[in-house]
Design a protein around this motif. Structure first.
Motif, PDB file in Angstrom:
ATOM      1  N   ASN A  35       0.818  -1.205   0.000  1.00 49.63           N
ATOM      2  CA  ASN A  35       0.000   0.000   0.000  1.00 49.63           C
ATOM      3  C   ASN A  35       0.856   1.260   0.000  1.00 49.63           C
ATOM      4  O   ASN A  35       0.525   2.234  -0.669  1.00 49.63           O
ATOM      5  N   GLU A  36       1.954   1.255   0.755  1.00 49.05           N
ATOM      6  CA  GLU A  36       2.830   2.423   0.804  1.00 49.05           C
ATOM      7  C   GLU A  36       3.526   2.665  -0.522  1.00 49.05           C
ATOM      8  O   GLU A  36       3.832   3.790  -0.872  1.00 49.05           O
ATOM      9  N   MET A  37       3.805   1.603  -1.277  1.00 51.71           N
ATOM     10  CA  MET A  37       4.507   1.757  -2.542  1.00 51.71           C
ATOM     11  C   MET A  37       3.595   2.250  -3.656  1.00 51.71           C
ATOM     12  O   MET A  37       4.055   2.612  -4.714  1.00 51.71           O
ATOM     13  N   ASP A  38       2.295   2.273  -3.416  1.00 52.59           N
ATOM     14  CA  ASP A  38       1.346   2.767  -4.394  1.00 52.59           C
ATOM     15  C   ASP A  38       1.530   4.267  -4.531  1.00 52.59           C
ATOM     16  O   ASP A  38       1.323   5.011  -3.586  1.00 52.59           O
ATOM     17  N   PRO A  39       1.966   4.749  -5.713  1.00 49.49           N
ATOM     18  CA  PRO A  39       2.243   6.174  -5.855  1.00 49.49           C
ATOM     19  C   PRO A  39       1.011   7.052  -5.716  1.00 49.49           C
ATOM     20  O   PRO A  39       1.121   8.243  -5.527  1.00 49.49           O
ATOM     21  N   SER A  40      -0.191   6.483  -5.786  1.00 47.95           N
ATOM     22  CA  SER A  40      -1.398   7.297  -5.672  1.00 47.95           C
ATOM     23  C   SER A  40      -1.707   7.666  -4.227  1.00 47.95           C
ATOM     24  O   SER A  40      -2.502   8.551  -3.972  1.00 47.95           O
ATOM     25  N   THR A  41      -1.062   6.967  -3.275  1.00 49.30           N
ATOM     26  CA  THR A  41      -1.303   7.317  -1.880  1.00 49.30           C
ATOM     27  C   THR A  41      -0.322   8.395  -1.461  1.00 49.30           C
ATOM     28  O   THR A  41       0.807   8.435  -1.926  1.00 49.30           O
ATOM     29  N   GLU A  42      -0.760   9.267  -0.596  1.00 49.45           N
ATOM     30  CA  GLU A  42       0.103  10.335  -0.111  1.00 49.45           C
ATOM     31  C   GLU A  42       0.902   9.851   1.083  1.00 49.45           C
ATOM     32  O   GLU A  42       0.498   8.951   1.802  1.00 49.45           O
ATOM     33  N   LEU A  43       2.041  10.496   1.302  1.00 48.89           N
ATOM     34  CA  LEU A  43       2.828  10.174   2.484  1.00 48.89           C
ATOM     35  C   LEU A  43       2.041  10.593   3.714  1.00 48.89           C
ATOM     36  O   LEU A  43       1.516  11.693   3.789  1.00 48.89           O
ATOM     37  N   GLN A  44       1.939   9.691   4.672  1.00 50.25           N
ATOM     38  CA  GLN A  44       1.151   9.961   5.862  1.00 50.25           C
ATOM     39  C   GLN A  44       2.035   9.879   7.098  1.00 50.25           C
ATOM     40  O   GLN A  44       3.090   9.255   7.079  1.00 50.25           O
ATOM     41  N   ALA A  45       1.568  10.482   8.167  1.00 50.23           N
ATOM     42  CA  ALA A  45       2.271  10.389   9.448  1.00 50.23           C
ATOM     43  C   ALA A  45       2.182   8.956   9.949  1.00 50.23           C
ATOM     44  O   ALA A  45       1.242   8.236   9.612  1.00 50.23           O
ATOM     45  N   PRO A  46       3.150   8.504  10.730  1.00 47.85           N
ATOM     46  CA  PRO A  46       3.087   7.148  11.279  1.00 47.85           C
ATOM     47  C   PRO A  46       1.793   6.937  12.057  1.00 47.85           C
ATOM     48  O   PRO A  46       1.266   7.853  12.666  1.00 47.85           O
ATOM     49  N   ARG A  47       1.298   5.708  12.012  1.00 48.94           N
ATOM     50  CA  ARG A  47       0.034   5.381  12.686  1.00 48.94           C
ATOM     51  C   ARG A  47       0.128   5.570  14.191  1.00 48.94           C
ATOM     52  O   ARG A  47      -0.803   5.971  14.839  1.00 48.94           O
ATOM     53  N   ASP A  48       1.274   5.256  14.760  1.00 45.68           N
ATOM     54  CA  ASP A  48       1.438   5.330  16.201  1.00 45.68           C
ATOM     55  C   ASP A  48       2.586   6.303  16.489  1.00 45.68           C
ATOM     56  O   ASP A  48       3.751   5.930  16.468  1.00 45.68           O
ATOM     57  N   GLN A  49       2.245   7.547  16.769  1.00 42.08           N
ATOM     58  CA  GLN A  49       3.259   8.576  16.979  1.00 42.08           C
ATOM     59  C   GLN A  49       4.140   8.268  18.186  1.00 42.08           C
ATOM     60  O   GLN A  49       5.334   8.524  18.171  1.00 42.08           O
ATOM     61  N   GLU A  50       3.550   7.675  19.218  1.00 46.25           N
ATOM     62  CA  GLU A  50       4.343   7.328  20.397  1.00 46.25           C
ATOM     63  C   GLU A  50       5.430   6.321  20.027  1.00 46.25           C
ATOM     64  O   GLU A  50       6.579   6.440  20.439  1.00 46.25           O
ATOM     65  N   LEU A  51       5.080   5.332  19.216  1.00 46.90           N
ATOM     66  CA  LEU A  51       6.052   4.338  18.771  1.00 46.90           C
ATOM     67  C   LEU A  51       7.129   4.995  17.913  1.00 46.90           C
ATOM     68  O   LEU A  51       8.307   4.680  18.026  1.00 46.90           O
ATOM     69  N   ASN A  52       6.725   5.925  17.072  1.00 45.78           N
ATOM     70  CA  ASN A  52       7.667   6.630  16.213  1.00 45.78           C
ATOM     71  C   ASN A  52       8.647   7.479  17.024  1.00 45.78           C
ATOM     72  O   ASN A  52       9.801   7.623  16.653  1.00 45.78           O
ATOM     73  N   ASP A  53       8.203   8.030  18.144  1.00 48.84           N
ATOM     74  CA  ASP A  53       9.037   8.902  18.970  1.00 48.84           C
ATOM     75  C   ASP A  53       9.933   8.136  19.935  1.00 48.84           C
ATOM     76  O   ASP A  53      10.896   8.688  20.447  1.00 48.84           O
ATOM     77  N   ARG A  54       9.618   6.891  20.182  1.00 50.44           N
ATOM     78  CA  ARG A  54      10.342   6.093  21.167  1.00 50.44           C
ATOM     79  C   ARG A  54      11.772   5.811  20.701  1.00 50.44           C
ATOM     80  O   ARG A  54      12.025   5.534  19.543  1.00 50.44           O
ATOM     81  N   LEU A  55      12.712   5.866  21.623  1.00 49.54           N
ATOM     82  CA  LEU A  55      14.103   5.535  21.330  1.00 49.54           C
ATOM     83  C   LEU A  55      14.276   4.026  21.316  1.00 49.54           C
ATOM     84  O   LEU A  55      13.533   3.304  21.973  1.00 49.54           O
TER      85      LEU A  55
END
Length: 193
Positions: A35-55
């Motif tokens: 789904n992410e490789m589909d060029p018709s989809t826009e870049l989106q923020a990660p689904r889980d921001q807390e997970l994205n921010d975690r070290l």
């Protein structure tokens, strides 16, 4: 030099740990990647921001690594995820309209369409350095602004490394064509070939 080795060791360890942690959700991840490789989809923020921010942090003792499961453990890399990451990072630059990336067992092939105002050598440098920042150092990286190579790379996307002998000639032909394009700015001690 020691800092550089330590840096690349840390990057490789991060990829290994990430790859091991994601084995349980491999099927869901594959669907997400498609789904992410589909060029018709826009870049989106990660689904889980807390997970994205975690070290990321891991600690082991020598004894923990010497158990039988760990002795036979080999590092694995999700080549589709690596190609996905490289492609998206390159497209964040204003120089590119389209990018196709193929990661084999020893090469990274990147073909792209540039915007008319883009400087070829500078764009090649961006593409190559992006792949170098993501992949282990032993990978050979080839880039090209020859748009016809996008389709050539695409033709190999369903292949796998166990069929390597079947598509070696195609890979070699694509690499020869890519070498006709700029391969990035020359740097002190960075260009080996």
């Amino acid at each position: 030099m020691m800092k550089r080795k330590l840096y690349w060791s840390f990057i490789l360890a991060t990829f290994v740990i990430t790859g091991c942690a994601n084995n349980d959700n491999a099927m869901n991840d594959r669907e997400d990647i498609v789904n992410e490789m589909d060029p018709s989809t826009e870049l989106q923020a990660p689904r889980d921001q807390e997970l994205n921010d975690r070290l990321g942090y891991v600690r082991y003792t020598k004894d923990q690594l010497e158990n039988s499961d760990e002795i036979n453990h080999t590092a694995k890399m999700d080549r589709t995820e690596m190609a996905n990451m490289i492609t998206k990072m390159i497209l964040r630059s204003d120089n590119f309209n389209e990018v196709a990336t193929l990661v084999t067992d020893k090469e990274v092939l990147i073909a792209y369409e540039l915007k008319p105002e883009a400087q070829k050598e500078y764009a090649a440098d961006i593409a190559k350095k992006t792949a170098m920042s993501v992949m282990p150092r032993y990978f050979e990286i080839y880039v090209s602004d020859n748009e016809t190579l996008i389709q050539d790379i695409h033709s190999l996307h369903n292949s796998n490394s166990s069929e390597r002998n079947d598509f070696d000639n195609t890979i070699d032909t694509i690499i020869k064509e890519m070498k006709k394009s700029p391969q990035g700015l020359k740097q002190n001690n960075m260009e080996e070939k």
